[in-house]
Design a protein around this motif. Sequence first.
Motif, short mmCIF file in Angstrom:
data_model
loop_
_atom_site.label_atom_id
_atom_site.label_comp_id
_atom_site.label_asym_id
_atom_site.label_seq_id
_atom_site.Cartn_x
_atom_site.Cartn_y
_atom_site.Cartn_z
N ALA A 21 34.23 -50.28 -17.01
CA ALA A 21 32.91 -49.80 -16.58
C ALA A 21 32.95 -48.31 -16.25
CB ALA A 21 32.43 -50.59 -15.36
N VAL A 22 34.02 -47.87 -15.63
CA VAL A 22 34.16 -46.45 -15.30
C VAL A 22 34.25 -45.61 -16.56
CG1 VAL A 22 35.76 -44.75 -14.32
CG2 VAL A 22 35.11 -46.78 -12.99
N GLU A 23 35.01 -46.08 -17.54
CA GLU A 23 35.15 -45.34 -18.79
C GLU A 23 33.82 -45.23 -19.51
OE1 GLU A 23 38.04 -45.23 -22.74
OE2 GLU A 23 37.85 -47.09 -21.59
N VAL A 24 33.06 -46.31 -19.52
CA VAL A 24 31.74 -46.29 -20.15
C VAL A 24 30.82 -45.35 -19.40
CG1 VAL A 24 29.69 -47.67 -20.68
CG2 VAL A 24 31.96 -48.58 -21.18
N ALA A 25 30.81 -45.44 -18.07
CA ALA A 25 29.94 -44.58 -17.25
C ALA A 25 30.24 -43.11 -17.46
CB ALA A 25 30.08 -44.95 -15.78
N ARG A 26 31.48 -42.79 -17.65
CA ARG A 26 31.88 -41.40 -17.82
C ARG A 26 31.51 -40.85 -19.21
NH1 ARG A 26 37.05 -41.86 -16.47
NH2 ARG A 26 36.86 -41.07 -14.35
N ASN A 27 31.49 -41.71 -20.22
CA ASN A 27 31.37 -41.24 -21.60
C ASN A 27 30.02 -41.51 -22.26
OD1 ASN A 27 34.15 -40.18 -22.42
ND2 ASN A 27 34.68 -42.16 -21.51
N ALA A 31 21.39 -46.98 -5.44
CA ALA A 31 21.74 -45.62 -5.00
C ALA A 31 23.24 -45.41 -4.99
CB ALA A 31 21.15 -45.35 -3.62
N PHE A 32 24.01 -46.42 -4.60
CA PHE A 32 25.47 -46.30 -4.56
C PHE A 32 26.06 -46.25 -5.97
CE2 PHE A 32 24.37 -48.15 -0.46
CZ PHE A 32 25.12 -47.37 0.41
N VAL A 33 25.43 -46.95 -6.91
CA VAL A 33 25.86 -46.89 -8.30
C VAL A 33 25.61 -45.49 -8.86
CG1 VAL A 33 25.54 -47.88 -10.60
CG2 VAL A 33 25.39 -49.36 -8.57
N ALA A 34 24.44 -44.95 -8.55
CA ALA A 34 24.11 -43.59 -9.01
C ALA A 34 25.06 -42.56 -8.43
CB ALA A 34 22.67 -43.26 -8.64
N GLU A 35 25.44 -42.74 -7.18
CA GLU A 35 26.40 -41.82 -6.56
C GLU A 35 27.74 -41.85 -7.29
OE1 GLU A 35 26.63 -42.82 -2.46
OE2 GLU A 35 24.78 -41.76 -1.93
N LYS A 36 28.21 -43.04 -7.62
CA LYS A 36 29.49 -43.16 -8.30
C LYS A 36 29.43 -42.54 -9.70
CE LYS A 36 33.68 -44.60 -9.14
NZ LYS A 36 34.86 -44.02 -8.45
N ILE A 37 28.35 -42.83 -10.44
CA ILE A 37 28.23 -42.28 -11.78
C ILE A 37 28.07 -40.76 -11.72
CG2 ILE A 37 26.75 -42.22 -13.84
CD1 ILE A 37 26.25 -45.22 -13.37
N GLY A 38 27.33 -40.28 -10.74
CA GLY A 38 27.21 -38.84 -10.56
C GLY A 38 28.56 -38.19 -10.29
N GLU A 39 29.36 -38.86 -9.47
CA GLU A 39 30.72 -38.37 -9.17
C GLU A 39 31.56 -38.31 -10.43
OE1 GLU A 39 34.43 -40.62 -7.14
OE2 GLU A 39 32.66 -40.47 -5.87
N GLY A 86 30.00 -35.40 -12.67
CA GLY A 86 29.79 -34.08 -12.09
C GLY A 86 28.34 -33.70 -11.97
N MET A 87 27.50 -34.63 -11.50
CA MET A 87 26.08 -34.35 -11.35
C MET A 87 25.56 -35.04 -10.09
SD MET A 87 24.75 -36.74 -14.52
CE MET A 87 23.01 -36.39 -14.30
N GLU A 88 24.38 -34.64 -9.66
CA GLU A 88 23.78 -35.22 -8.47
C GLU A 88 23.33 -36.65 -8.73
OE1 GLU A 88 23.57 -33.94 -5.41
OE2 GLU A 88 24.68 -32.17 -6.09
N ALA A 89 23.47 -37.51 -7.72
CA ALA A 89 23.04 -38.90 -7.85
C ALA A 89 21.55 -39.00 -8.18
CB ALA A 89 23.35 -39.67 -6.58
N GLN A 90 20.75 -38.12 -7.57
CA GLN A 90 19.31 -38.17 -7.83
C GLN A 90 19.00 -37.87 -9.29
OE1 GLN A 90 16.79 -39.18 -5.56
NE2 GLN A 90 15.87 -39.37 -7.60
N ALA A 91 19.75 -36.99 -9.90
CA ALA A 91 19.56 -36.70 -11.32
C ALA A 91 19.87 -37.93 -12.17
CB ALA A 91 20.43 -35.53 -11.75
N VAL A 92 20.90 -38.69 -11.79
CA VAL A 92 21.22 -39.93 -12.49
C VAL A 92 20.06 -40.91 -12.37
CG1 VAL A 92 22.80 -41.90 -12.61
CG2 VAL A 92 23.70 -39.62 -12.14
#
Length: 256
Positions: free
Chosen positions: A187-193, A224-232, A235-241
């Motif tokens: 899931a992390v690899e997919v979220a990153r790419n 919101a916590f999912v968006a924070e992780k994907i933003g992390e 390299g982007m803000e969670a709100q943008a996600v």
Amino acid sequence: MRNIFDSHAHYNSRQFDSDREQLLGWTLQEKGVVGIVNMGSDLESCYATLELTRRYDYIWGGVGIHPEDALDLPEDWLGQIQEMLKEPKIVAVGEIGLDYHWLDACPKDRQQEVFATQLELARELALPVAVHDREAHADTLEFLKKYKPAGVVHCFSGSWETAREILDLGMYIGLGGVVTFKNARHAVEVARNIPLERLVLETDAPYMAPVPYRGKRNDSSLIAFVAEKIGELRGMEAQAVLDVTAENTRRLFNLG
């Protein structure tokens, strides 16, 4: 957080019986939730989903038969699904798919038969699908390549290589709480790419709550916590996600 759009939830579930009206009536909206697509999994939950869409302006629905519920269906099950799909706020055929983890609930051949029937229905009606795929990646992909539906593979659990094949078909990928789990390598690899314009966020509520609520009841505000992780990861803000994925969800389900 604001502009949270949950692309896949089950608020008809009994886990919400004690406070469903309060939660959907105002609590979630006060926490920034602007939209929910509630998914049926059997005929009973499909009718319950229909009622939720009628009661709450910000809830839309999908109706379909989940692979675990595909064994003992009445003869007119497809006709009932077709009638519900005429409703203006029923916007998808879902939740449908394959689940080889629970073959004792329904054997493979029956799962595949019901899946194919619903993919054909979605194609006839030009509606997106919400696809469940558990331990059935190869067969799920084979069906998607054959029918080429619009839609999303929800709660995606496959590899990035499998995700790329789904993206090549023009579909979306749904990610939720799993991306926050320590052992969630895929899931992390997919979220990153993944191209951000092909990602939607979901809860699968009441299941799959993200860290730090893992093991507890999930609800749409916890995206919101999912968006924070994907933003992390990106390299982007969670709100943008949240903003991009909300727009993606509207586009996916043709919500204007």
